[in-house]
Enzyme design. Structure first.
Site, PDB file in Angstrom:
ATOM      1  N   GLY A  35       0.839  -1.190   0.000  1.00 23.88           N
ATOM      2  CA  GLY A  35       0.000   0.000   0.000  1.00 23.88           C
ATOM      3  C   GLY A  35       0.875   1.240   0.000  1.00 23.88           C
ATOM      4  O   GLY A  35       2.107   1.161   0.098  1.00 23.88           O
ATOM      5  N   LEU A  36       0.250   2.384  -0.098  1.00 27.08           N
ATOM      6  CA  LEU A  36       0.975   3.650  -0.119  1.00 27.08           C
ATOM      7  C   LEU A  36       1.691   3.908   1.204  1.00 27.08           C
ATOM      8  O   LEU A  36       1.316   3.350   2.249  1.00 27.08           O
ATOM      9  CB  LEU A  36       0.005   4.799  -0.387  1.00 27.08           C
ATOM     10  N   SER A  37       2.707   4.746   1.152  1.00 27.47           N
ATOM     11  CA  SER A  37       3.333   5.215   2.377  1.00 27.47           C
ATOM     12  C   SER A  37       2.275   5.915   3.234  1.00 27.47           C
ATOM     13  O   SER A  37       1.505   6.732   2.738  1.00 27.47           O
ATOM     14  CB  SER A  37       4.460   6.199   2.036  1.00 27.47           C
ATOM     15  N   GLY A  38       2.220   5.562   4.510  1.00 27.77           N
ATOM     16  CA  GLY A  38       1.233   6.163   5.395  1.00 27.77           C
ATOM     17  C   GLY A  38      -0.085   5.420   5.458  1.00 27.77           C
ATOM     18  O   GLY A  38      -0.987   5.809   6.205  1.00 27.77           O
ATOM     19  N   SER A  39      -0.211   4.335   4.686  1.00 28.51           N
ATOM     20  CA  SER A  39      -1.469   3.573   4.699  1.00 28.51           C
ATOM     21  C   SER A  39      -1.616   2.734   5.970  1.00 28.51           C
ATOM     22  O   SER A  39      -2.731   2.328   6.317  1.00 28.51           O
ATOM     23  CB  SER A  39      -1.561   2.672   3.469  1.00 28.51           C
ATOM     24  N   GLY A  40      -0.502   2.461   6.649  1.00 26.87           N
ATOM     25  CA  GLY A  40      -0.563   1.682   7.881  1.00 26.87           C
ATOM     26  C   GLY A  40      -0.004   0.286   7.751  1.00 26.87           C
ATOM     27  O   GLY A  40      -0.269  -0.565   8.615  1.00 26.87           O
ATOM     28  N   LYS A  41       0.773   0.036   6.724  1.00 25.97           N
ATOM     29  CA  LYS A  41       1.302  -1.319   6.469  1.00 25.97           C
ATOM     30  C   LYS A  41       2.109  -1.862   7.644  1.00 25.97           C
ATOM     31  O   LYS A  41       1.853  -2.963   8.131  1.00 25.97           O
ATOM     32  CB  LYS A  41       2.188  -1.326   5.222  1.00 25.97           C
ATOM     33  N   SER A  42       3.098  -1.104   8.082  1.00 25.44           N
ATOM     34  CA  SER A  42       3.984  -1.575   9.150  1.00 25.44           C
ATOM     35  C   SER A  42       3.230  -1.742  10.462  1.00 25.44           C
ATOM     36  O   SER A  42       3.401  -2.737  11.175  1.00 25.44           O
ATOM     37  CB  SER A  42       5.157  -0.609   9.342  1.00 25.44           C
ATOM     38  N   SER A 109       6.153  -1.786  -2.218  1.00 21.53           N
ATOM     39  CA  SER A 109       6.205  -2.699  -3.384  1.00 21.53           C
ATOM     40  C   SER A 109       5.246  -2.224  -4.472  1.00 21.53           C
ATOM     41  O   SER A 109       4.228  -2.860  -4.735  1.00 21.53           O
ATOM     42  CB  SER A 109       5.910  -4.143  -2.976  1.00 21.53           C
TER      43      SER A 109
END
Length: 203
Positions: A35-42, A109
């Site tokens: 997902g985009l940076s800031g989407s909450g992936k980590s 990615s």
């Protein structure tokens, strides 16, 4: 760099992946959070990992920033380096799966083809693509690392979503919308799906 050696032979392990899965009492697979940076992936990957760990599962999180501090510190953010970044992570993730663990990866990615190449490294059912969906506007408003502000000012020349593309998954195994649900709700949704699909046991 030197030429590739042709004198390398794969050495079979004395303990099989299936034996490790049996001992761990769960399947081993990759949860690929994109997902985009800031989407909450980590944040989501770590929340899921914590829930799995508390259930007794063997888990690990490969985080984009952390990996770039070590294994991939020689790579930049050109399209070629982004592809190599994901290729290396795919190979590492495959080793974790072979060890019988559940590995969560949190990487933008951005290219579908790169994610597909990782899927091809693994056996059927071992790659679960989780699209962490959030609009560009929401991610830019959150901007937890101040990267969007830098990208808008021209300090970051190849930033995904601003001046570099992000190719959304076309058929992800799971989509989690972090604008509509909290991290806790989203993490529980992922765990519930894994139970329903018999990847992990119900408790």
């Amino acid at each position: 760099m030197g030429s590739k050696s042709t004198d390398i032979v794969w050495h079979d392990a004395s303990v099989s992946k299936e034996e490790r899965q049996e001992k761990n009492k769960h399947q081993s697979f990759v949860l690929w959070f994109t997902g985009l940076s800031g989407s909450g992936k980590s944040t989501l990957a770590n929340a899921v990992s914590r829930k799995l760990f508390e259930r007794g599962s063997h888990t690990y999180v490969l985080d984009g920033d952390n990996v770039r501090h070590g294994l991939n510190k020689d790579l930049g953010f050109s399209p070629e380096d982004r592809t190599e970044n994901i290729r290396r992570i795919g190979e590492v993730a495959k080793l974790f799966v072979d060890s019988g663990q559940i590995v969560s990866t949190a990487f933008i990615s951005p290219y579908r083809e790169d994610r597909h190449q990782v899927r091809e490294l693994l056996s059927d059912g071992e790659f679960i693509e989780v699209y962490v969906e959030a609009s560009l506007e929401a991610c830019e408003e959150r901007d937890p690392k101040g990267l969007y502000k830098k990208a808008r000012s021209g300090e970051i020349p190849s930033f995904t979503g601003i001046n570099a593309p992000y190719e959304e998954p076309e058929n992800p195994e799971l989509t989690v919308n972090t604008e509509q649900k909290s991290i806790e709700e989203s993490a529980q949704e992922v765990v519930d799906v894994l139970v329903n699909w018999n990847y992990i046991e119900e408790q």
